[in-house]
Design a protein around this motif. Structure first.
Motif, short mmCIF file in Angstrom:
data_model
loop_
_atom_site.label_atom_id
_atom_site.label_comp_id
_atom_site.label_asym_id
_atom_site.label_seq_id
_atom_site.Cartn_x
_atom_site.Cartn_y
_atom_site.Cartn_z
N GLY A 102 4.09 -3.48 -1.01
CA GLY A 102 5.28 -4.19 -1.46
C GLY A 102 5.19 -5.69 -1.33
N ASP A 103 4.02 -6.23 -0.99
CA ASP A 103 3.90 -7.68 -0.81
C ASP A 103 3.87 -8.39 -2.15
OD1 ASP A 103 0.69 -8.36 -1.32
OD2 ASP A 103 1.11 -6.30 -0.66
N ILE A 104 4.24 -9.65 -2.13
CA ILE A 104 4.36 -10.42 -3.37
C ILE A 104 3.01 -10.62 -4.05
CG2 ILE A 104 4.12 -12.68 -2.25
CD1 ILE A 104 6.51 -11.73 -5.13
N ASP A 105 1.92 -10.69 -3.29
CA ASP A 105 0.60 -10.87 -3.90
C ASP A 105 0.23 -9.68 -4.76
OD1 ASP A 105 0.29 -13.34 -2.72
OD2 ASP A 105 -0.81 -12.56 -0.98
N SER A 106 0.53 -8.46 -4.30
CA SER A 106 0.22 -7.27 -5.08
C SER A 106 1.06 -7.21 -6.35
CB SER A 106 0.47 -6.01 -4.25
OG SER A 106 -0.38 -5.98 -3.11
N ILE A 107 2.32 -7.62 -6.21
CA ILE A 107 3.20 -7.64 -7.37
C ILE A 107 2.71 -8.65 -8.40
CG2 ILE A 107 5.54 -8.21 -8.15
CD1 ILE A 107 6.52 -7.12 -5.44
N ASN A 108 2.33 -9.83 -7.94
CA ASN A 108 1.80 -10.86 -8.85
C ASN A 108 0.52 -10.39 -9.52
OD1 ASN A 108 3.86 -12.68 -8.37
ND2 ASN A 108 2.79 -13.71 -6.70
N LEU A 109 -0.33 -9.72 -8.74
CA LEU A 109 -1.60 -9.23 -9.30
C LEU A 109 -1.35 -8.19 -10.38
CD1 LEU A 109 -4.66 -9.14 -9.30
CD2 LEU A 109 -4.57 -7.48 -7.42
N ALA A 110 -0.34 -7.33 -10.18
CA ALA A 110 -0.02 -6.32 -11.19
C ALA A 110 0.29 -6.97 -12.53
CB ALA A 110 1.15 -5.46 -10.72
N PHE A 111 1.08 -8.04 -12.51
CA PHE A 111 1.42 -8.72 -13.76
C PHE A 111 0.24 -9.51 -14.31
CE2 PHE A 111 5.85 -8.30 -12.05
CZ PHE A 111 6.32 -7.47 -13.07
N GLU A 112 -0.58 -10.06 -13.43
CA GLU A 112 -1.75 -10.82 -13.88
C GLU A 112 -2.73 -9.95 -14.66
OE1 GLU A 112 -3.48 -12.69 -10.50
OE2 GLU A 112 -1.78 -14.06 -10.16
N VAL A 113 -2.88 -8.69 -14.25
CA VAL A 113 -3.83 -7.81 -14.94
C VAL A 113 -3.20 -7.16 -16.16
CG1 VAL A 113 -5.14 -7.36 -12.83
CG2 VAL A 113 -3.26 -5.81 -13.47
N GLY A 114 -1.92 -7.44 -16.43
CA GLY A 114 -1.31 -6.97 -17.67
C GLY A 114 -0.33 -5.83 -17.54
N ALA A 115 0.10 -5.48 -16.32
CA ALA A 115 1.08 -4.41 -16.16
C ALA A 115 2.41 -4.79 -16.80
CB ALA A 115 1.28 -4.09 -14.68
N THR A 116 3.06 -3.80 -17.38
CA THR A 116 4.37 -4.03 -17.98
C THR A 116 5.44 -4.15 -16.90
OG1 THR A 116 3.66 -2.64 -19.84
CG2 THR A 116 6.01 -3.14 -19.68
N ASP A 117 5.29 -3.33 -15.85
CA ASP A 117 6.26 -3.31 -14.76
C ASP A 117 5.57 -2.72 -13.54
OD1 ASP A 117 8.61 -3.61 -13.37
OD2 ASP A 117 9.82 -2.33 -14.70
N PHE A 118 6.26 -2.70 -12.42
CA PHE A 118 5.71 -2.09 -11.20
C PHE A 118 6.85 -1.40 -10.46
CE2 PHE A 118 7.54 -5.95 -9.62
CZ PHE A 118 8.00 -5.61 -8.36
N ILE A 119 6.51 -0.38 -9.70
CA ILE A 119 7.46 0.33 -8.85
C ILE A 119 6.80 0.57 -7.51
CG2 ILE A 119 8.70 2.50 -8.49
CD1 ILE A 119 9.26 2.66 -11.39
N VAL A 120 7.52 0.27 -6.44
CA VAL A 120 6.99 0.41 -5.08
C VAL A 120 7.31 1.81 -4.55
CG1 VAL A 120 7.08 -0.48 -2.73
CG2 VAL A 120 7.24 -2.06 -4.67
N LYS A 121 6.30 2.45 -3.98
CA LYS A 121 6.50 3.74 -3.33
C LYS A 121 7.15 3.54 -1.96
CE LYS A 121 2.44 5.98 -5.43
NZ LYS A 121 1.14 6.63 -5.15
N PRO A 122 7.94 4.52 -1.46
CA PRO A 122 8.25 5.82 -2.07
C PRO A 122 9.16 5.67 -3.29
CG PRO A 122 9.53 5.51 -0.07
CD PRO A 122 8.56 4.37 -0.13
N ILE A 123 8.94 6.54 -4.24
CA ILE A 123 9.61 6.46 -5.53
C ILE A 123 11.06 6.94 -5.44
CG2 ILE A 123 9.57 7.22 -7.93
CD1 ILE A 123 7.27 5.39 -7.19
#
Length: 269
Positions: A102-123
């Motif tokens: 859930g850290d901001i670096d992982s979220i930023n990386l998801a968008f940098e590689v082209g993800a449309t969106d992200f969801i943090v587990k547990p779902i």
């Protein structure tokens, strides 16, 4: 992973027809639960436990959306997302990253590689399902608009007709794909202002056209002009242009339709 009550009947009625999901995750229990919940909400779910198997599934049956785990024993989800985005076939495919990070670096990386969106587990499955529906509906609308744009572009080519649009206040100049091809303009390096377009007009017509466009916001009538383009066609393209004044959200916008009349000019000559 915690389950929450979901109104499946209401969701299934609001789903678009493009509702095929590819779930890529190395946790078999998570895949089982997620597939059960999504299937009950009228999604069609395929599974893969790592990127290699996901590629096989993609080739067998293209999904409408990918749910992709960020960290798997069999591969890096971030890198897999990046690889998909580099392939034209999957460049527009919606990808939602699933991550326990859930850290901001992982979220930023998801968008940098082209993800449309992200969801943090547990779902939280009600949120996931509504988000899937929203993204799929948006994807469908985008695809329909893209198809309409392609049809319009084909029609313009058949009619030898292009257009431009100029915002006098911001000096923003937009041109259609056909007009860009007609001039030989590379839109990736085009400055998108009036003077940039005028550079593709033959010098003997340039000042007259510029004066007409600049005066258009103050003119009561539409105007017509024929002029010659230069560039990759070595100045051999003649066009007929109609210049009109439009009102968009209270702003004055100048637009022009540009038709290739080179064949007519050649016949006249």
């Amino acid at each position: 992973t915690m389950l929450h009550p979901v109104d499946h009947s209401a969701i299934s009625q609001s789903l678009p027809p493009n509702n095929r999901i590819l779930l890529v995750d190395d946790d078999s229990n998570f895949r089982l639960i997620t597939r059960s919940v999504l299937s009950a909400s009228s999604f069609f779910v395929d599974e893969a436990f790592d990127p290699a198997q996901a590629l096989v599934r993609l080739e067998q049956n293209r999904p409408d959306l990918i749910l992709l785990d960020a960290v798997m024993e069999g591969g890096d989800g971030f890198e897999f997302c990046r690889r998909l985005r580099n392939q034209p076939l999957y460049a527009d495919l919606p990808i939602i990253m699933l991550t326990g990070l859930g850290d901001i670096d992982s979220i930023n990386l998801a968008f940098e590689v082209g993800a449309t969106d992200f969801i943090v587990k547990p779902i939280q499955y009600p949120i996931l399902i509504h988000r899937l529906g929203f993204i799929l509906r948006t994807s469908l609308i985008t695809a329909e608009l893209k198809h309409s744009k392609q049809q319009l572009s084909a029609a313009q080519r058949m009619a030898r007709l292009g257009y431009w649009r100029w915002d006098p206040q911001l000096d923003e100049f937009e041109i259609s794909e056909y007009l860009a091809d007609l001039c030989g303009i590379n839109t990736k390096v085009f400055d998108a202002n009036l003077n940039a377009y005028l550079q593709w007009v033959h010098p003997k017509h340039r000042d007259m056209l510029k004066n007409m466009i600049i005066a258009a916001p103050y003119s009561k009538n539409d105007q017509s002009i024929e002029y010659q383009l230069q560039g990759s066609h070595s100045g051999s393209v003649f066009v007929s242009q109609e210049i009109v004044k439009l009102q968009e959200n209270g702003k004055c916008i100048i637009a022009g339709t540009v038709q290739d009349i080179s064949h007519r000019k050649a016949s006249e000559k």
